[in-house]
Design a protein around this motif. Structure first.
Motif, PDB file in Angstrom:
ATOM      1  N   GLN A 232      -9.476  -1.446  -4.455  1.00  0.00           N
ATOM      2  CA  GLN A 232     -10.040  -2.557  -5.217  1.00  0.00           C
ATOM      3  C   GLN A 232      -8.895  -3.372  -5.842  1.00  0.00           C
ATOM      4  O   GLN A 232      -7.923  -2.793  -6.334  1.00  0.00           O
ATOM      5  CB  GLN A 232     -10.967  -2.031  -6.296  1.00  0.00           C
TER       6      GLN A 232
ATOM      7  N   TRP B 286      -7.309  -6.816  -8.093  1.00  0.00           N
ATOM      8  CA  TRP B 286      -7.448  -7.882  -9.080  1.00  0.00           C
ATOM      9  C   TRP B 286      -6.204  -8.765  -9.051  1.00  0.00           C
ATOM     10  O   TRP B 286      -5.166  -8.334  -8.552  1.00  0.00           O
ATOM     11  CB  TRP B 286      -7.549  -7.311 -10.494  1.00  0.00           C
TER      12      TRP B 286
ATOM     13  N   LYS C 178     -16.119 -16.281  -4.897  1.00  0.00           N
ATOM     14  CA  LYS C 178     -17.261 -15.364  -4.839  1.00  0.00           C
ATOM     15  C   LYS C 178     -17.211 -14.570  -3.533  1.00  0.00           C
ATOM     16  O   LYS C 178     -16.781 -15.086  -2.499  1.00  0.00           O
ATOM     17  CB  LYS C 178     -18.562 -16.164  -4.908  1.00  0.00           C
ATOM     18  N   LYS C 179     -17.719 -13.338  -3.617  1.00  0.00           N
ATOM     19  CA  LYS C 179     -17.659 -12.473  -2.423  1.00  0.00           C
ATOM     20  C   LYS C 179     -18.439 -13.074  -1.261  1.00  0.00           C
ATOM     21  O   LYS C 179     -18.053 -12.938  -0.103  1.00  0.00           O
ATOM     22  CB  LYS C 179     -18.200 -11.082  -2.758  1.00  0.00           C
TER      23      LYS C 179
ATOM     24  N   GLU D 212     -14.388  -6.822  -9.622  1.00  0.00           N
ATOM     25  CA  GLU D 212     -15.288  -7.716 -10.360  1.00  0.00           C
ATOM     26  C   GLU D 212     -15.239  -7.457 -11.862  1.00  0.00           C
ATOM     27  O   GLU D 212     -15.954  -8.086 -12.618  1.00  0.00           O
ATOM     28  CB  GLU D 212     -16.714  -7.551  -9.820  1.00  0.00           C
TER      29      GLU D 212
ATOM     30  N   GLU E 109      -9.593  -8.540 -15.601  1.00  0.00           N
ATOM     31  CA  GLU E 109      -8.306  -8.634 -14.902  1.00  0.00           C
ATOM     32  C   GLU E 109      -7.339  -7.561 -15.394  1.00  0.00           C
ATOM     33  O   GLU E 109      -7.499  -7.035 -16.494  1.00  0.00           O
ATOM     34  CB  GLU E 109      -7.674 -10.009 -15.157  1.00  0.00           C
TER      35      GLU E 109
END
Lengths: 283, 67
Positions: free
Chosen positions: A48, A50, B2-3, B57, B60
Motif C-alpha cells: 500500500q 502513499w 480516485k481509484k 486511502e 499521508e
C-alpha cells in the motif's frame, strides 16, 4: 516491442541480482538469490502506497513516469540501431530524474541524494568524450553504422581501448555499491530513493532494470559489435561480473574523490582524442 | 487520483498498447509511432495500475527523517 521491453526489464533485474550475488560471494556471504531484484520489484508493487506529507505530489508521481518513459525510449533506440547520442542524452536526463526524485520527496536524505546526483553528473557526463573517439573512426554515431564498422575493422575495444575504459567508468558509476556510487551512499539511507516506496519504488526497479540492460547492451554494441542473441547475453553477463568484482574490491570514494578521479580521466580522454585527431585516423 | 479513474486510465492505456501491437506487427504503423505510444503508455499504465490497486486511502505518511 512489448515482449522486448519485458525481456529487457527481466534480464536487467537478473543482472542486478547477479551483481549482488557476486559481490556477496566475494565478501564470503551467501548473498541473495539472483532473482532477488525481481522479487523486490514485485513485492514493492503490492504494498500500500502513499505520497509523503511534505512531498511535492505532482513531481513525486510525475518523476516516476518520466523515469520509466526515458528508459523505454532508450531501449527502443538501441533496438532500432539509432544514434548513441540519444542514448547518452537519455543518460543525462536520468541525472535530472534522480535529482527530481530526491527534491520532490521532502526528505533531507532524498534531497542530499539528488544533490549528489548532480555533482556526480558533472564528472560522469564529460566521460562521454569517448564518443568523439568513436566518431573519429566510424564517421557516424548510429549504432548500426558502428556495428557495421566493427564487422570490417574488428572491435573498437581493441582499436580505442581508452574510450572503452572511459565508458566502463560510466557503467561503474551506475552500479550499486561501486566506487562512484556516492548518490546511494549508506549515510544517505537510500539516497534519492528514500521516500519512494510501494509501487513508486517498483517503478524505480523498472527504471533500474531497463537502464542496466540498455547501458550494458550499448557498451557491447559500441565496443564489441554485433553478436547473436546468446552472444550478447553471455558478454553482458561477463561484463556484469567484471563490474561486480570492481565494485566489491574497491572502496566507495568520497564525493570529492569521485569527482576528482572522473575529471582526471576525462582530461586524459580529451588529450587522447586530441592526439588521435592530430595524428589522423588510419584508414 | 480516485481509484476508479486510475482503473479506467490503466485499462485504456493497456488496451491501446495491446490492440495497436497487431497493426504494428502487420506493418500498418511505423516502429516509432508505436514506440512513441509505448514511451508514454507504459509508464502511465504502470502507475495507473499501481494507483488503482495499491493507493493508500488513509492519512499521508511522514517523510523519513532518521533512525
Amino acid at each position: 516491442m512489448i515482449p522486448e521491453i519485458l525481456a529487457a526489464l527481466f534480464f536487467g533485474l537478473l543482472l542486478l541480482g547477479l551483481h549482488r550475488k557476486v559481490v556477496a560471494r566475494i565478501q564470503k556471504r551467501p548473498g541473495p538469490p539472483v532473482w532477488q531484484e525481481f522479487l523486490h520489484a514485485a513485492k514493492f508493487f503490492w504494498k500500500q502506497t502513499w505520497v509523503p506529507k511534505t512531498a511535492s505530489s505532482l513531481m513525486f508521481v510525475g518523476i516516476v513516469l518520466v523515469g520509466i518513459g526515458i528508459w523505454v525510449a532508450a531501449l527502443l533506440v538501441v533496438i532500432a540501431g539509432g544514434n548513441i547520442l540519444i542514448i547518452f542524452g537519455i543518460y543525462m536526463l536520468q541525472k535530472i530524474v534522480e535529482h527530481g526524485f530526491g527534491l520532490s520527496s521532502g526528505s533531507p536524505y532524498g534531497k542530499f541524494g539528488g544533490v549528489r546526483s548532480v555533482i556526480s553528473a558533472a564528472s560522469e557526463i564529460p566521460l562521454f568524450v569517448s564518443v568523439a573517439a568513436i566518431a573519429l573512426f566510424t564517421h557516424s554515431l548510429a549504432l548500426q553504422d558502428i556495428v557495421a564498422y566493427q564487422a570490417v575493422h574488428g572491435p573498437l575495444l581493441l582499436i580505442v581501448p581508452p574510450a572503452a575504459f572511459a565508458m566502463f567508468l560510466v557503467l561503474l558509476s551506475k552500479m550499486p555499491g561501486g566506487p562512484f556510487s556516492v548518490v546511494e551512499g549508506k549515510e544517505l539511507v537510500s539516497g534519492y530513493k528514500t521516500e519512494h516506496f510501494g509501487f513508486f519504488r517498483a517503478g524505480l526497479y523498472v527504471c533500474d532494470g531497463l537502464k542496466t540492460t540498455v547501458l550494458l547492451w550499448t557498451f557491447v554494441l559500441v565496443f564489441i559489435g554485433g553478436l547473436p542473441t546468446a552472444g550478447f547475453i553471455i558478454v553482458m553477463v561477463i561484463l556484469m561480473i567484471i563490474l561486480s568484482f570492481t565494485c566489491a574490491l574497491t572502496p566507495m570514494l568520497t564525493p570529492f574523490d569521485s569527482v576528482t578521479l572522473q575529471t582526471l580521466v576525462t582530461g586524459a580522454m580529451l588529450v587522447y582524442v586530441g592526439c588521435i585527431a592530430a595524428m589522423g585516423v588510419p584508414g | 487520483m480516485k481509484k476508479k479513474d486510475a482503473r479506467i486510465i490503466a485499462a485504456l492505456t493497456g488496451v491501446l498498447m495491446g490492440v495497436l501491437y497487431f497493426p504494428y506487427v502487420a506493418g500498418l504503423i511505423t516502429f516509432w509511432t508505436y514506440g512513441a505510444l509505448l514511451v508514454i503508455g507504459a509508464p502511465v499504465f504502470f502507475l495507473a495500475a499501481g494507483f488503482a490497486m495499491m493507493a493508500g486511502e488513509g492519512e499521508e505518511d511522514d517523510p523519513f527523517i532518521g533512525y
